[in-house]
Design a protein around this motif. Structure first.
Motif, PDB file in Angstrom:
ATOM      1  N   ASN A  12       0.814  -1.225   0.000  1.00  0.00           N
ATOM      2  CA  ASN A  12       0.000   0.000   0.000  1.00  0.00           C
ATOM      3  C   ASN A  12       0.841   1.266   0.000  1.00  0.00           C
ATOM      4  O   ASN A  12       0.292   2.361   0.056  1.00  0.00           O
ATOM      5  N   HIS A  13       2.166   1.124  -0.033  1.00  0.00           N
ATOM      6  CA  HIS A  13       2.999   2.323   0.058  1.00  0.00           C
ATOM      7  C   HIS A  13       2.772   3.288  -1.110  1.00  0.00           C
ATOM      8  O   HIS A  13       2.731   2.898  -2.261  1.00  0.00           O
ATOM      9  N   ARG A  14       2.580   4.540  -0.800  1.00  0.00           N
ATOM     10  CA  ARG A  14       2.712   5.628  -1.779  1.00  0.00           C
ATOM     11  C   ARG A  14       3.215   6.828  -1.011  1.00  0.00           C
ATOM     12  O   ARG A  14       2.873   7.018   0.160  1.00  0.00           O
ATOM     13  N   SER A  15       4.045   7.614  -1.676  1.00  0.00           N
ATOM     14  CA  SER A  15       4.576   8.802  -1.011  1.00  0.00           C
ATOM     15  C   SER A  15       3.449   9.806  -0.820  1.00  0.00           C
ATOM     16  O   SER A  15       2.644  10.012  -1.726  1.00  0.00           O
ATOM     17  N   ILE A  16       3.413  10.415   0.360  1.00  0.00           N
ATOM     18  CA  ILE A  16       2.367  11.396   0.684  1.00  0.00           C
ATOM     19  C   ILE A  16       3.008  12.785   0.726  1.00  0.00           C
ATOM     20  O   ILE A  16       4.011  13.004   1.410  1.00  0.00           O
ATOM     21  N   ARG A  17       2.385  13.704  -0.008  1.00  0.00           N
ATOM     22  CA  ARG A  17       2.946  15.062  -0.100  1.00  0.00           C
ATOM     23  C   ARG A  17       1.975  16.136   0.389  1.00  0.00           C
ATOM     24  O   ARG A  17       2.273  17.316   0.299  1.00  0.00           O
ATOM     25  N   ARG A  18       0.808  15.707   0.885  1.00  0.00           N
ATOM     26  CA  ARG A  18      -0.127  16.653   1.512  1.00  0.00           C
ATOM     27  C   ARG A  18      -0.535  16.072   2.861  1.00  0.00           C
ATOM     28  O   ARG A  18      -0.936  14.901   2.944  1.00  0.00           O
ATOM     29  N   GLY A  67      12.131  24.135  -1.956  1.00  0.00           N
ATOM     30  CA  GLY A  67      10.892  24.272  -2.729  1.00  0.00           C
ATOM     31  C   GLY A  67       9.940  23.102  -2.551  1.00  0.00           C
ATOM     32  O   GLY A  67       9.323  22.658  -3.520  1.00  0.00           O
ATOM     33  N   GLN A  68       9.842  22.581  -1.305  1.00  0.00           N
ATOM     34  CA  GLN A  68       8.922  21.463  -1.069  1.00  0.00           C
ATOM     35  C   GLN A  68       8.095  21.765   0.187  1.00  0.00           C
ATOM     36  O   GLN A  68       8.557  21.556   1.310  1.00  0.00           O
ATOM     37  N   GLU A  69       6.879  22.239  -0.060  1.00  0.00           N
ATOM     38  CA  GLU A  69       6.009  22.705   1.022  1.00  0.00           C
ATOM     39  C   GLU A  69       5.674  21.589   2.019  1.00  0.00           C
ATOM     40  O   GLU A  69       5.471  21.845   3.204  1.00  0.00           O
ATOM     41  N   HIS A  70       5.622  20.332   1.544  1.00  0.00           N
ATOM     42  CA  HIS A  70       5.250  19.254   2.473  1.00  0.00           C
ATOM     43  C   HIS A  70       6.277  19.075   3.586  1.00  0.00           C
ATOM     44  O   HIS A  70       5.962  18.536   4.647  1.00  0.00           O
ATOM     45  N   VAL A  71       7.487  19.564   3.375  1.00  0.00           N
ATOM     46  CA  VAL A  71       8.498  19.514   4.437  1.00  0.00           C
ATOM     47  C   VAL A  71       8.066  20.409   5.602  1.00  0.00           C
ATOM     48  O   VAL A  71       8.321  20.105   6.767  1.00  0.00           O
ATOM     49  N   ILE A 131       4.194   9.049   4.563  1.00  0.00           N
ATOM     50  CA  ILE A 131       5.615   9.437   4.607  1.00  0.00           C
ATOM     51  C   ILE A 131       6.084   9.863   3.212  1.00  0.00           C
ATOM     52  O   ILE A 131       5.481   9.497   2.206  1.00  0.00           O
ATOM     53  N   CYS A 132       7.160  10.622   3.186  1.00  0.00           N
ATOM     54  CA  CYS A 132       7.830  10.874   1.899  1.00  0.00           C
ATOM     55  C   CYS A 132       9.320  11.082   2.156  1.00  0.00           C
ATOM     56  O   CYS A 132       9.702  11.849   3.050  1.00  0.00           O
ATOM     57  N   PHE A 133      10.130  10.365   1.414  1.00  0.00           N
ATOM     58  CA  PHE A 133      11.575  10.596   1.468  1.00  0.00           C
ATOM     59  C   PHE A 133      11.869  11.897   0.722  1.00  0.00           C
ATOM     60  O   PHE A 133      11.206  12.215  -0.263  1.00  0.00           O
ATOM     61  N   ILE A 134      12.863  12.631   1.198  1.00  0.00           N
ATOM     62  CA  ILE A 134      13.152  13.941   0.611  1.00  0.00           C
ATOM     63  C   ILE A 134      14.621  14.018   0.193  1.00  0.00           C
ATOM     64  O   ILE A 134      15.483  14.477   0.958  1.00  0.00           O
ATOM     65  N   GLY A 135      14.894  13.548  -1.024  1.00  0.00           N
ATOM     66  CA  GLY A 135      16.249  13.672  -1.571  1.00  0.00           C
ATOM     67  C   GLY A 135      16.556  15.118  -1.909  1.00  0.00           C
ATOM     68  O   GLY A 135      17.723  15.493  -2.085  1.00  0.00           O
ATOM     69  N   GLY A 136      15.494  15.925  -1.966  1.00  0.00           N
ATOM     70  CA  GLY A 136      15.653  17.350  -2.267  1.00  0.00           C
ATOM     71  C   GLY A 136      16.559  18.084  -1.285  1.00  0.00           C
ATOM     72  O   GLY A 136      16.991  19.196  -1.583  1.00  0.00           O
ATOM     73  N   VAL A 137      16.874  17.476  -0.135  1.00  0.00           N
ATOM     74  CA  VAL A 137      17.812  18.153   0.779  1.00  0.00           C
ATOM     75  C   VAL A 137      19.156  18.397   0.080  1.00  0.00           C
ATOM     76  O   VAL A 137      19.882  19.318   0.442  1.00  0.00           O
ATOM     77  N   ILE A 171      -1.427   4.029  -6.219  1.00  0.00           N
ATOM     78  CA  ILE A 171      -0.144   3.326  -6.081  1.00  0.00           C
ATOM     79  C   ILE A 171       0.638   3.521  -7.386  1.00  0.00           C
ATOM     80  O   ILE A 171       0.081   3.329  -8.468  1.00  0.00           O
ATOM     81  N   ARG A 172       1.877   3.916  -7.257  1.00  0.00           N
ATOM     82  CA  ARG A 172       2.697   4.117  -8.465  1.00  0.00           C
ATOM     83  C   ARG A 172       3.310   2.802  -8.932  1.00  0.00           C
ATOM     84  O   ARG A 172       3.610   1.940  -8.100  1.00  0.00           O
ATOM     85  N   PRO A 173       3.518   2.691 -10.231  1.00  0.00           N
ATOM     86  CA  PRO A 173       4.083   1.429 -10.756  1.00  0.00           C
ATOM     87  C   PRO A 173       5.565   1.293 -10.420  1.00  0.00           C
ATOM     88  O   PRO A 173       6.212   2.255 -10.009  1.00  0.00           O
ATOM     89  N   ARG A 174       6.073   0.119 -10.583  1.00  0.00           N
ATOM     90  CA  ARG A 174       7.505  -0.156 -10.475  1.00  0.00           C
ATOM     91  C   ARG A 174       7.912  -0.987 -11.682  1.00  0.00           C
ATOM     92  O   ARG A 174       7.067  -1.600 -12.339  1.00  0.00           O
ATOM     93  N   LEU A 175       9.199  -1.024 -11.948  1.00  0.00           N
ATOM     94  CA  LEU A 175       9.715  -1.869 -13.031  1.00  0.00           C
ATOM     95  C   LEU A 175       9.322  -3.320 -12.777  1.00  0.00           C
ATOM     96  O   LEU A 175       9.182  -3.724 -11.612  1.00  0.00           O
TER      97      LEU A 175
HETATM   98  C1  LIG Z   1      15.960   8.630  -1.859  1.00  0.00           C
HETATM   99  C2  LIG Z   1      14.618   9.208  -2.223  1.00  0.00           C
HETATM  100  C3  LIG Z   1      14.496  10.565  -2.406  1.00  0.00           C
HETATM  101  C4  LIG Z   1      13.262  11.140  -2.707  1.00  0.00           C
HETATM  102  N1  LIG Z   1      13.150  12.490  -2.783  1.00  0.00           N
HETATM  103  C5  LIG Z   1      11.930  13.055  -2.916  1.00  0.00           C
HETATM  104  C6  LIG Z   1      11.786  14.475  -2.818  1.00  0.00           C
HETATM  105  O1  LIG Z   1      12.735  15.227  -2.623  1.00  0.00           O
HETATM  106  N2  LIG Z   1      10.531  14.976  -2.918  1.00  0.00           N
HETATM  107  C7  LIG Z   1       9.422  14.187  -3.116  1.00  0.00           C
HETATM  108  O2  LIG Z   1       8.314  14.732  -3.179  1.00  0.00           O
HETATM  109  N3  LIG Z   1       9.537  12.846  -3.237  1.00  0.00           N
HETATM  110  C8  LIG Z   1      10.756  12.261  -3.123  1.00  0.00           C
HETATM  111  N4  LIG Z   1      10.897  10.894  -3.152  1.00  0.00           N
HETATM  112  C9  LIG Z   1       9.715  10.046  -3.385  1.00  0.00           C
HETATM  113  C10 LIG Z   1       9.756   9.433  -4.775  1.00  0.00           C
HETATM  114  O3  LIG Z   1       9.472  10.446  -5.715  1.00  0.00           O
HETATM  115  C11 LIG Z   1       8.733   8.308  -4.840  1.00  0.00           C
HETATM  116  O4  LIG Z   1       9.115   7.278  -3.945  1.00  0.00           O
HETATM  117  C12 LIG Z   1       8.612   7.723  -6.246  1.00  0.00           C
HETATM  118  O5  LIG Z   1       8.083   8.698  -7.124  1.00  0.00           O
HETATM  119  C13 LIG Z   1       7.691   6.510  -6.262  1.00  0.00           C
HETATM  120  O6  LIG Z   1       6.414   6.879  -5.778  1.00  0.00           O
HETATM  121  P1  LIG Z   1       5.769   6.172  -4.502  1.00  0.00           P
HETATM  122  O7  LIG Z   1       6.711   6.334  -3.349  1.00  0.00           O
HETATM  123  O8  LIG Z   1       4.463   6.906  -4.287  1.00  0.00           O
HETATM  124  O9  LIG Z   1       5.558   4.737  -4.856  1.00  0.00           O
HETATM  125  C14 LIG Z   1      12.121  10.303  -2.878  1.00  0.00           C
HETATM  126  C15 LIG Z   1      12.261   8.932  -2.708  1.00  0.00           C
HETATM  127  C16 LIG Z   1      13.490   8.389  -2.373  1.00  0.00           C
HETATM  128  C17 LIG Z   1      13.593   6.902  -2.135  1.00  0.00           C
END
Ligand SMILES: Cc1cc2nc3c(=O)[nH]c(=O)nc-3n(C[C@H](O)[C@H](O)[C@H](O)COP(=O)(O)O)c2cc1C
Length: 241
Positions: A12-18, A67-71, A131-137, A171-175
């Motif tokens: 069920n994982h999907r990144s949440i930005r709101r 530039g990422q308001e969800h942070v 949750i959302c990972f933020i590589g944007g740091v 849910i986003r696709p994967r390879l």
């Molecule tokens: C290392 C890493 C960095 C990421 N950086 C960002 C980010 O800076 N901002 C953001 O909105 N999502 C970020 N994401 C989320 C990815 O965009 C997301 O996992 C990918 O698009 C797949 O979507 P899903 O997580 O909804 O399945 C990051 C994910 C990872 C693993």
């Protein structure tokens, strides 16, 4: 039964930005952070630290810088760092020195940090948070180093937002699994498989996936900048690479 539940969380994982403005109760947060602490760590070295950014002004600043308001909006935001500083302190405390290890340990620190953060992410998701990972740091790593007072031999790798979801994305696709796993030896990709990869990965938005991977990893893509900046910042942070 437990396995089914664990698999359900992964599936069920999907990144949440709101996020809603609701806080995460202390008890939940404790379990989430404890899950990271229990993560495997190479040779017990604990090569990571995470900064919980509670201060609203610091949060505002980081969100604006990258530039990422969800942070800003998420109930919680953690910056995960590679941390060789604590290891150096521990060695010196007992009269020893950190060896010539920085490059190799930096790689392992990224692994340690990612495992710890993913433990946290999964626990948070299991509790119903987003949750959302933020590589944007990486887009403001220099400023973030100063803002969070990161000492020599530490480096901010990525962030993690956690909060009560205010959106319910698909849910986003994967390879395909056959492209990610190989058997006994690395197997090269056929044109059909490459074409299928683009088809699958473009299916979410209906837009060509090439646009995304080019924007990040292609010529002139974001990672070209990071490729220049990261080694400079690591040097500034005292890594011996
Ligand atoms: C290392 C890493 C960095 C990421 N950086 C960002 C980010 O800076 N901002 C953001 O909105 N999502 C970020 N994401 C989320 C990815 O965009 C997301 O996992 C990918 O698009 C797949 O979507 P899903 O997580 O909804 O399945 C990051 C994910 C990872 C693993």
């Amino acid at each position: 039964m437990l396995a089914k539940l664990v698999y359900e969380v992964f599936s069920n994982h999907r990144s949440i930005r709101r996020y809603k403005s609701d806080p995460i109760p202390d008890g939940d947060l404790e379990i989430i952070m404890e899950s990271a602490r229990r993560a495997p760590t190479d040779a017990t070295l604990h090569l990571w630290s995470a900064i919980r950014v509670k201060d609203r002004d610091k949060r505002r600043r980081i969100a604006t810088l990258i530039g990422q308001e969800h942070v800003y909006e998420a109930a919680e935001f953690f910056v995960f760092t590679a941390d060789l500083y604590r290891l150096k302190k521990l060695l010196e405390y007992r009269g020893e020195e950190l060896g010539n290890v920085d490059f190799a340990l930096l790689l392992f620190a990224a692994i340690d940090a990612a495992i710890a953060a993913e433990n946290m992410a999964i626990m948070a998701e299991a509790l119903g948070y987003g949750i959302c990972f933020i590589g944007g740091v990486q887009n403001a790593a220099g400023e973030i180093i100063k803002l969070l007072g990161l000492p020599h031999r530490t480096y901010p790798l990525f962030g993690l937002t956690i909060g009560v979801p205010a959106e319910n994305p698909r849910i986003r696709p994967r390879l395909p699994r056959s492209m990610l796993f190989h058997e006994d030896e690395y197997r090269d990709y056929s044109d059909d498989e490459l074409s299928e990869a683009y088809r699958v990965m473009s299916s979410y938005s209906g837009r060509d996936w090439l646009r995304i991977i080019k924007r990040y990893a292609g010529k002139g893509g974001y990672f070209e900048d990071r490729n220049k900046v990261i080694p400079e910042l690591l040097k500034m942070q005292g890594f011996n690479l």
